[in-house]
Design a protein around this motif. Sequence first.
Motif, PDB file in Angstrom:
ATOM      1  N   MET A   1      -0.245  30.098  -0.087  1.00 39.39           N
ATOM      2  CA  MET A   1      -0.538  29.292  -1.260  1.00 39.39           C
ATOM      3  C   MET A   1      -0.794  27.859  -0.830  1.00 39.39           C
ATOM      4  N   ALA A   2      -1.471  27.107  -1.630  1.00 37.91           N
ATOM      5  CA  ALA A   2      -1.890  25.754  -1.281  1.00 37.91           C
ATOM      6  C   ALA A   2      -0.920  24.702  -1.802  1.00 37.91           C
ATOM      7  N   ARG A   3       0.358  24.980  -1.756  1.00 38.82           N
ATOM      8  CA  ARG A   3       1.292  24.016  -2.329  1.00 38.82           C
ATOM      9  C   ARG A   3       1.501  22.807  -1.428  1.00 38.82           C
ATOM     10  N   ARG A   4       1.470  22.982  -0.113  1.00 37.19           N
ATOM     11  CA  ARG A   4       1.619  21.836   0.788  1.00 37.19           C
ATOM     12  C   ARG A   4       0.472  20.849   0.654  1.00 37.19           C
ATOM     13  N   PRO A   5      -0.792  21.307   0.677  1.00 36.93           N
ATOM     14  CA  PRO A   5      -1.882  20.343   0.502  1.00 36.93           C
ATOM     15  C   PRO A   5      -1.842  19.625  -0.847  1.00 36.93           C
ATOM     16  N   VAL A   6      -1.425  20.318  -1.883  1.00 35.57           N
ATOM     17  CA  VAL A   6      -1.330  19.671  -3.200  1.00 35.57           C
ATOM     18  C   VAL A   6      -0.272  18.581  -3.167  1.00 35.57           C
ATOM     19  N   ALA A   7       0.859  18.842  -2.524  1.00 36.80           N
ATOM     20  CA  ALA A   7       1.901  17.819  -2.411  1.00 36.80           C
ATOM     21  C   ALA A   7       1.420  16.640  -1.578  1.00 36.80           C
ATOM     22  N   TRP A   8       0.672  16.916  -0.494  1.00 37.55           N
ATOM     23  CA  TRP A   8       0.117  15.830   0.319  1.00 37.55           C
ATOM     24  C   TRP A   8      -0.839  14.967  -0.501  1.00 37.55           C
ATOM     25  N   VAL A   9      -1.751  15.601  -1.207  1.00 33.49           N
ATOM     26  CA  VAL A   9      -2.736  14.856  -2.002  1.00 33.49           C
ATOM     27  C   VAL A   9      -2.042  14.065  -3.097  1.00 33.49           C
ATOM     28  N   ALA A  10      -1.060  14.664  -3.751  1.00 38.75           N
ATOM     29  CA  ALA A  10      -0.333  13.954  -4.807  1.00 38.75           C
ATOM     30  C   ALA A  10       0.400  12.738  -4.242  1.00 38.75           C
ATOM     31  N   ALA A  11       0.996  12.870  -3.051  1.00 38.57           N
ATOM     32  CA  ALA A  11       1.681  11.742  -2.422  1.00 38.57           C
ATOM     33  C   ALA A  11       0.703  10.628  -2.102  1.00 38.57           C
ATOM     34  N   ILE A  12      -0.438  10.972  -1.539  1.00 40.65           N
ATOM     35  CA  ILE A  12      -1.438   9.962  -1.192  1.00 40.65           C
ATOM     36  C   ILE A  12      -1.961   9.264  -2.440  1.00 40.65           C
ATOM     37  N   VAL A  13      -2.210  10.035  -3.480  1.00 42.48           N
ATOM     38  CA  VAL A  13      -2.711   9.456  -4.733  1.00 42.48           C
ATOM     39  C   VAL A  13      -1.673   8.513  -5.343  1.00 42.48           C
ATOM     40  N   LEU A  14      -0.401   8.890  -5.309  1.00 44.82           N
ATOM     41  CA  LEU A  14       0.628   8.011  -5.871  1.00 44.82           C
ATOM     42  C   LEU A  14       0.803   6.742  -5.039  1.00 44.82           C
ATOM     43  N   PHE A  15       0.679   6.850  -3.713  1.00 41.39           N
ATOM     44  CA  PHE A  15       0.733   5.636  -2.882  1.00 41.39           C
ATOM     45  C   PHE A  15      -0.443   4.715  -3.197  1.00 41.39           C
ATOM     46  N   ALA A  16      -1.634   5.280  -3.342  1.00 39.41           N
ATOM     47  CA  ALA A  16      -2.808   4.473  -3.689  1.00 39.41           C
ATOM     48  C   ALA A  16      -2.653   3.846  -5.076  1.00 39.41           C
ATOM     49  N   GLU A  17      -2.104   4.618  -5.996  1.00 37.67           N
ATOM     50  CA  GLU A  17      -1.885   4.090  -7.345  1.00 37.67           C
ATOM     51  C   GLU A  17      -0.851   2.967  -7.340  1.00 37.67           C
ATOM     52  N   ALA A  18       0.181   3.103  -6.517  1.00 38.34           N
ATOM     53  CA  ALA A  18       1.194   2.052  -6.404  1.00 38.34           C
ATOM     54  C   ALA A  18       0.571   0.763  -5.892  1.00 38.34           C
ATOM     55  N   LEU A  19      -0.255   0.868  -4.859  1.00 41.94           N
ATOM     56  CA  LEU A  19      -0.933  -0.328  -4.344  1.00 41.94           C
ATOM     57  C   LEU A  19      -1.862  -0.926  -5.393  1.00 41.94           C
ATOM     58  N   GLY A  20      -2.589  -0.075  -6.106  1.00 42.15           N
ATOM     59  CA  GLY A  20      -3.492  -0.561  -7.147  1.00 42.15           C
ATOM     60  C   GLY A  20      -2.753  -1.296  -8.260  1.00 42.15           C
ATOM     61  N   ILE A  21      -1.616  -0.760  -8.683  1.00 42.72           N
ATOM     62  CA  ILE A  21      -0.832  -1.403  -9.743  1.00 42.72           C
ATOM     63  C   ILE A  21      -0.294  -2.754  -9.271  1.00 42.72           C
ATOM     64  N   VAL A  22       0.200  -2.804  -8.034  1.00 39.32           N
ATOM     65  CA  VAL A  22       0.733  -4.063  -7.501  1.00 39.32           C
ATOM     66  C   VAL A  22      -0.367  -5.113  -7.429  1.00 39.32           C
ATOM     67  N   PHE A  23      -1.525  -4.751  -6.891  1.00 34.07           N
ATOM     68  CA  PHE A  23      -2.616  -5.725  -6.780  1.00 34.07           C
ATOM     69  C   PHE A  23      -3.168  -6.120  -8.145  1.00 34.07           C
ATOM     70  N   LEU A  24      -3.250  -5.197  -9.080  1.00 37.80           N
ATOM     71  CA  LEU A  24      -3.732  -5.523 -10.423  1.00 37.80           C
ATOM     72  C   LEU A  24      -2.799  -6.523 -11.108  1.00 37.80           C
ATOM     73  N   ASN A  25      -1.500  -6.285 -11.040  1.00 35.87           N
ATOM     74  CA  ASN A  25      -0.563  -7.211 -11.678  1.00 35.87           C
ATOM     75  C   ASN A  25      -0.505  -8.543 -10.950  1.00 35.87           C
ATOM     76  N   TRP A  26      -0.688  -8.521  -9.631  1.00 35.98           N
ATOM     77  CA  TRP A  26      -0.745  -9.774  -8.883  1.00 35.98           C
ATOM     78  C   TRP A  26      -1.946 -10.599  -9.350  1.00 35.98           C
ATOM     79  N   PHE A  27      -3.107  -9.933  -9.491  1.00 35.38           N
ATOM     80  CA  PHE A  27      -4.313 -10.618  -9.956  1.00 35.38           C
ATOM     81  C   PHE A  27      -4.142 -11.136 -11.387  1.00 35.38           C
ATOM     82  N   LEU A  28      -3.586 -10.307 -12.267  1.00 37.13           N
ATOM     83  CA  LEU A  28      -3.381 -10.746 -13.652  1.00 37.13           C
ATOM     84  C   LEU A  28      -2.416 -11.924 -13.733  1.00 37.13           C
TER      85      LEU A  28
END
Length: 160
Positions: A1-28
């Motif tokens: 089953m593809a559960r490991r790749p899904v967890a990897w992708v979800a982790a990467i997406v959440l890290f990218a989202e965390a950086l995006g939120i930090v930079f967006l609020n810094w800019f605002l």
Amino acid sequence: MARRPVAWVAAIVLFAEALGIVFLNWFLGLVVDHQEMSLAGLDPRAMSIGAWVAGGLFGLYLALCGLVLLRTAVSDRAPGGFGRILLISVAVVHGLLGAFCVGLVGWLAFVGMMVVLGLVVLTLVAYDRHENANGADGGGNGGAATPPSAPASSPEPTTP
């Protein structure tokens, strides 16, 4: 089953989202600070600091959720109790943000939030807690709960 790749992708997406939120609020925060904006008489400096603190805290929250997903992907085991609660809470947050995004930002932002929600929920569902309780191979029965064994029955005596 593809559960490991899904967890990897979800982790990467959440890290990218965390950086995006930090930079967006810094800019605002910078925009509010440089333009001397005020809301209901609040000090502009306090508003910019509030935006920076809120962005940092929300970014840390998303990064912590990403770490739980990363640990899940590396170890190929379900997250523990606290990690599971954390992932459920981030799924709820993405569901609510997706609902707000439709009206405020647009359908593309809604689709983005739903993709992240789907990745987190799929990771939670793919790693069944019963499977890990029975061992790495699922106890030979695919992680399904073992039914209770029937009591040994002895032939009943017949009465003449």
